[in-house]
Each structure stands twice: as C-alpha cells, then as structure tokens.
Write an enzyme that holds these catalytic residues in place. Structure first.
Site, short mmCIF file in Angstrom:
data_model
loop_
_atom_site.label_atom_id
_atom_site.label_comp_id
_atom_site.label_asym_id
_atom_site.label_seq_id
_atom_site.Cartn_x
_atom_site.Cartn_y
_atom_site.Cartn_z
N LYS A 185 3.01 11.57 -11.57
CA LYS A 185 2.14 10.62 -12.25
C LYS A 185 2.89 9.31 -12.48
CE LYS A 185 -0.81 13.30 -15.36
NZ LYS A 185 -1.19 13.28 -16.78
N ARG B 173 0.81 -1.23 0.00
CA ARG B 173 0.00 0.00 0.00
C ARG B 173 0.84 1.27 0.00
NH1 ARG B 173 -3.04 -2.98 3.85
NH2 ARG B 173 -4.84 -3.99 2.88
N GLU C 17 8.85 16.60 -26.12
CA GLU C 17 8.16 17.14 -24.94
C GLU C 17 8.63 18.57 -24.64
OE1 GLU C 17 5.66 15.71 -23.42
OE2 GLU C 17 5.84 13.62 -24.09
N ARG D 201 -3.71 21.33 -15.53
CA ARG D 201 -2.69 20.33 -15.82
C ARG D 201 -2.95 19.60 -17.13
NH1 ARG D 201 0.21 16.19 -11.65
NH2 ARG D 201 1.44 15.08 -13.20
N ASN E 273 -1.11 17.80 -21.75
CA ASN E 273 -1.46 16.73 -22.68
C ASN E 273 -1.52 17.20 -24.13
OD1 ASN E 273 -1.93 14.10 -21.33
ND2 ASN E 273 -3.15 15.41 -20.01
N HIS F 239 -1.02 14.81 -26.96
CA HIS F 239 -1.11 13.45 -26.45
C HIS F 239 -2.42 12.75 -26.81
CE1 HIS F 239 2.48 14.60 -24.34
NE2 HIS F 239 2.61 13.39 -23.82
N LYS G 224 6.63 22.61 -16.65
CA LYS G 224 5.83 21.52 -16.10
C LYS G 224 5.58 21.70 -14.60
CE LYS G 224 4.97 16.67 -15.89
NZ LYS G 224 5.13 15.37 -16.51
N HIS H 214 -1.36 9.50 -28.37
CA HIS H 214 -1.65 8.20 -27.76
C HIS H 214 -2.40 7.30 -28.73
CE1 HIS H 214 -1.22 9.43 -23.23
NE2 HIS H 214 -0.07 9.32 -23.85
N HIS I 275 7.24 7.39 -28.42
CA HIS I 275 6.38 8.37 -27.75
C HIS I 275 6.64 9.77 -28.31
CE1 HIS I 275 3.86 10.06 -24.66
NE2 HIS I 275 4.84 10.83 -24.22
N GLU J 57 -4.69 16.94 -11.71
CA GLU J 57 -5.16 17.02 -13.09
C GLU J 57 -6.67 17.21 -13.20
OE1 GLU J 57 -3.79 13.89 -15.68
OE2 GLU J 57 -3.71 15.34 -17.32
#
Lengths: 362, 362
Positions: B143, B121, B185, B241, B245, B248, B227, B252, B265, B237
């Site tokens: 993230k 956990r 990026e 935020r 993206n 993306h 960032k 993606h 990527h 997010e």
C-alpha cells in the site's frame, strides 16, 4: 444506420470495447453486467455535458449519480485538478464501490482514469469517448495520466477501464479542429501498422472531409483495431507498444514548447510523424515514393506538415524528457514502409536536428 | 548477533522481505538478483540520511545514484511533495529503468512508493524501512499513498516493492516516541491475529522498554508475519485485509482532527484500538478480562489509552471519510478475543459516540 460492434481486450484485466452503441443504453448494460454498483461519478466537459449528459443519465435511474464538470483545456490534466476532483468526490460521498465515468475526449479520459486509479487506491471506471481522438486512440489501452511542468503525461498509471462505450453520434457536434486530432492518430495507426487502412484513407479522403458518418465508423473501428492489437501484445509498454508513439517524440516537444496552448495534439503528432518520416528517409529506411504518399495524405486531410518559427535546438532539448528514452539516449519510432515501423535507439542529435529543420519554416 | 531471515510474499507481483540484513549489502543483492539497473533514486529523510546514507551508498559503486531529501513530517505525504519529487527526478535524468529506494520510515515509504507507482506510469522501487513502524507494518503489503485535505491516505496505489530490505541496526538511533509508533502496530497485530505474540509482548514488556535488540528482532518478525499472512489472503483489501485497520477508523479521525500534527500515528492507533475494544465489550463480543489484558499491555508499554479534550461529535463526523465505509455506513474492525477480530458493518452512531466518550478525558 447504427452498426454495433464489440471487441475484447485481453490485458491483465480484460475489458470490452463497444462501438456504435447509444449513450442511453449504458445504464442497462452496467446494471446487467456489473451489478452491485450504486454510485456513479460522471466526470465531464462543459460542452459535452450540454449536448450529451441528459441522454446518458436517462439510462441511470437505478443509480445515484453525481456530475463533476472539468473546465476545457489540456491544462486541466494536472495534479491541481486531480486534487479538486478528490475534494468533490469526497463531498458527494464517493467510496471504494463508486464507479467513475469519463464522458468526454482525451483530456477527460486521461484525467478521470488517473483519478479513478488513485482515489482510495483505485476504483472502477468506464470510458465514454466523445471525440474522434478519444474514440480511435486515447480511450483504448489503459494508459491514464496527468501532465507536469516537467513533462507531458509524466505522472500516470496503466489502469484499464471496465468497459469502453462509444456512441458515434457524439461526433456530430465535434468541431472540425478536434476531428483533425483524431484523424492524425488514425493516419499514424495506418502508417505504423495497417497499409490497407492507409489506402482506405487515401481513397476516402473527400468523404472524410465531408464527414460522412459511415466512413467514420469504419475508420474508427479499423484504427482502434491497430491499437488493440499492439496493446494486447505489450500492455505495459516494454517493447512493441512503443510503436504507437510514432510522431509523439517530436510532437510532444512541440506541445511542451507551446505549453500545450499554441498547438493541438493532432497537429503536434502530424508534424512529428512527418519529421520522423523525413528522418527515416534520410537513413534510407523508407522510399521517397512512400514518403510522398504520407505527405500527400496528411496534407490532403488538412493536417499540417510544417510549422513556423521554432528553434530546433530548443525542441531537441525538450525531447530529452521523453519517457521512452533510456540512459539519456533518445528512442525514436520511425516508419520503414507504409504499414510498418521500427524502434530506433541510435539516432544522433544531428540527424534529429536535420529532421526538425525539414518541418520548420524559417 | 545478526540473524538473517527471508520471507516470500506471493501477491500479484511476488516479492521478498529480508530481515536482519545490512544496508551495505543491498547493492550486491540488486546487482546479482535484478540486473540491468543503472540508476538509483534514493528518497530519504534528513536524519536518516545523516546516519545511514553512507553505509547504503558504499554498496552502490556499480550504479549511478541520486539522493532526494524530503523534509520531516507527515505533511510531506502530499501531492505537492509528489510534484517536487517529479521535478527533481526529471532533473537528475530518472527514466523508466530507474529504481526508487525508499530509505526511511512510513512517510518516506508511502510517499516514495506512490511516487514510483505513478512516475512515467510506474517504475520499480525498494523499501528500506528504518523505523520500527515501517519495519513491522507500513513497508509490508504494497500500500502506498499520500494524504489529501479531504482524508488521510486518500490518493494512492497498491504497488508492491521489488524487495523489502530491513537492517535492524537503524533502530539504534530511533527516538523512543517513534519506537512507540511501531509498538502500537505490533500490539494491534497481536490483538487481531496472534494470541501467542500478545503473550510474548506481555512477558517481555520490560525488555521492550529497555530496548533489547534480540526482543525487537523477534517482535518485528512475528508482527510482520501476521500482516504478511493477512495480505497474502487479500492483496487488494476487499475482505480480510480490512482487519489490519483495527484501531485505524477511530485513530485516523484523531489524526485528521489534529491535522496530523498534534498526535502521532501510534498514539492514534493505540487510542483507536482501545475505543474499538470498548465498543466490542459493550456489544458483548469480548470479555472484560481480555479487555483488561489489552488495556494493561498498552499502558505498560507507555502507549496512551485516553486523550484529553476532544469533541466526540467532530470525531464521529471525521470517521465518515474512512475508505472502508460503504453506502455511508461506517465499517469497523472489532476484536472478539485476543488474537482475533471481526468486520462489523452495523455499528450505529450512538455506540460509536459511547466508545469515544470512554477514551476522552473531559
């Protein structure tokens, strides 16, 4: 008779526990209190679905609803099932604004809660516990997890629900074996933190066996208040919260050895708590009179205090995977009187083996 | 020349980003700043291990250290690999007090970070990014995630590291293809949030291609500051935020279509950003002159602005799994000038198809 109660848990993300409410009233509560919810993803168990889904869904006319059914069994608390839930959730269009409802017992709550904590990096969820075990214990405290071949509850998150919604009428269809699972945790809560609850259980032993509803509402409420108190003091299990693991270091070893098949969680905890009590007695921490009271209550409720034909050495080895352990040293929770327990970090393997031998029938 | 920098990120759990530090100095930092750490679990990549593990471990004489090597490839960001890491961690005695070190690029950081977030956990972890992509982007912001057959980064957690430790000398052995991933990026950060960085990249185009170290330290520092600024305003997010993206949603879809194999990527983000820019232009949000500057910089750095032989309808469909989407409506990030971007929630399928058609070579 239905007596409504509301408890507030002040964790990093505060939430409310409602007791004695009706399944059919959750929809109205979500609409009023939480707003902006359009899509509900109900994760449930086949038997629970059959008995209770309709009553729950009757209150959900304002929402789009999808139902994901998980087959019965502790073995479904797995990464494989998590992966399947993910595929199903995507297929029915679940997004970051969806809310997961865990309708069922501890397996459903742990699995659906962990799923909610990781799906799209975390979406909201609601606990609707339908077993005594979930109502008195597993739905409270924000712990979620799945099992792994290397250990029980090994992968998980601290992820509090939005709300816990407890309708006691769901106990009516619960098999006695599952009631026992909840009673084991209730006795555990009494032993580690509430001497008055322990006396209440002693006094009402026969009524508990006769399944008198009022007694269950009372024992549930008192049992989970022990847990809420401990959790609020230590949300992330760095100190006092470990006390809630009384009986679990031994119990998880029994469950792991049986691959979660041969022994119920309640029986594991029950025998584990007795082993911990014997170890405490051998150390002179607890009086023999109190040990006898614990043995008598556990037996009186029909919970086991011994188990047949296990190998203590194997069980000792399985205790090494316990999450509480530190630097290879086993950390145990031992009762030092009824209503109080201690964290013990210096137990040696020999005394643990002796405790195992006292609960194992050769 | 080594210029040390320290940035503080004030999220729910604050942490520091160190730039221009040495791998061999992390051990002393952990000993001094964090104390009580005995066991380190290094998760790394075979090539990174070969080049840099020894330098890192030289500083760790005070700790017990285990190394888990993950085979190369985006396909290792999976639940299956998470499960293997779990078995390996248990086997080497990792407990709640162990610290995970993610030594590698974005795959290692995302995977090891997610593993750290769920193992028992949640245990502590440190990001040691060794690729430009990880240094300018993926190691920042907390993230973590793994991929799932139903979508990229579909399962994960917001889980900030203890510290990000960036040694720029690790870029020396980085293949140019991977440098390009980071540059994509960086251009994205410039387009969405820093017009001065965009000009810096235009001015220093040749030096970037010639891999002049000072230029990389400067562009990394400026890029990640964009960032950090955006993340600090919106850790989970929920709003701003999402601007990160940019490129993306389209990118993606390209990566998913190629099953994360056929396209890097960086190339996905590059083409995706160009598609978003064309869509913004078609809406009259951004001038043609600025579109040309973006196209020229991307091309000038050797990044693609088009792709061959894809089916726009399939790509459109794959965009439906995007985590930003709400109520089935695609949410896009579009630049409205160099250094600024918008969240757009009303793009229709037809204009998205038109944008795809502009970046697809028939």
């Amino acid at each position: 008779m239905k007596m409504k109660q509301k408890l507030e848990v002040t964790s990093s993300r505060p939430y409310s526990i409602f007791l004695g409410v009706g399944l059919e009233d959750l929809g109205a509560y979500l609409e009023k209190e939480l707003g902006g919810i359009e899509h509900l993803l109900i994760v449930t168990h086949p038997r629970v679905k059959e008995h209770y889904l309709e009553r729950l869904i009757n209150g959900f006319s304002a929402f789009q609803c999808d139902v994901l059914v998980v087959p019965p069994g502790e073995e479904e608390k797995s990464l494989e099932r998590l992966s399947k839930l993910t595929s199903e959730a995507v297929a029915c269009g679940a997004d970051r604004h969806s809310v997961v409802l865990a309708l069922g017992g501890g397996v459903i709550g742990d699995l659906a809660g962990f799923f909610a904590s990781v799906y799209m990096r975390g979406i909201r969820f609601v606990q609707i516990p339908t077993t005594l075990l979930a109502q008195v214990d597993s739905s409270i405290g924000g712990k979620t997890a799945v099992n792994h071949p290397s250990g029980k509850n090994l992968l998980g998150a601290f992820y509090p629900p939005l709300v816990v919604w407890t309708d006691f009428s769901t106990l009516e269809t619960l098999p006695w074996e599952e009631v026992l699972n909840g009673l084991a945790e209730t006795v555990k809560h009494a032993v580690l933190g509430d001497a008055a609850l322990f006396s209440f259980l002693e006094t009402n032993q026969q009524k508990i066996i006769d399944r008198i509803p009022e007694i269950y509402q009372e024992l549930t409420s008192r049992s989970l208040q022990v847990k809420v108190r401990v959790v609020m003091e230590d949300e992330k299990e760095k100190g006092q919260r470990m006390l809630l693991n009384l009986g679990h270091s031994f119990g998880h070893a029994l469950e792991t050895e049986a691959a979660y098949q041969g022994i119920s969680h309640g029986k594991g905890v029950s025998i584990g708590m007795i082993a911990a009590t014997y170890l405490a007695e051998a150390r002179g921490l607890i009086t023999s009179a109190e040990v006898k009271r614990i043995l008598d209550l556990v037996k009186g409720l029909g919970l086991p205090i011994q188990i047949q034909g296990k190998d203590p050495e194997i069980l000792l080895h399985l205790m090494e995977a316990d999450k509480k352990n530190q630097k290879g040293q086993k950390v145990l929770i031992l009762p030092d009187k009824i209503g109080h327990a201690l964290v013990v970090r210096d137990a040696c393997d020999e005394e643990i083996l002796q405790a195992w031998n006292k609960v194992i029938i050769k």
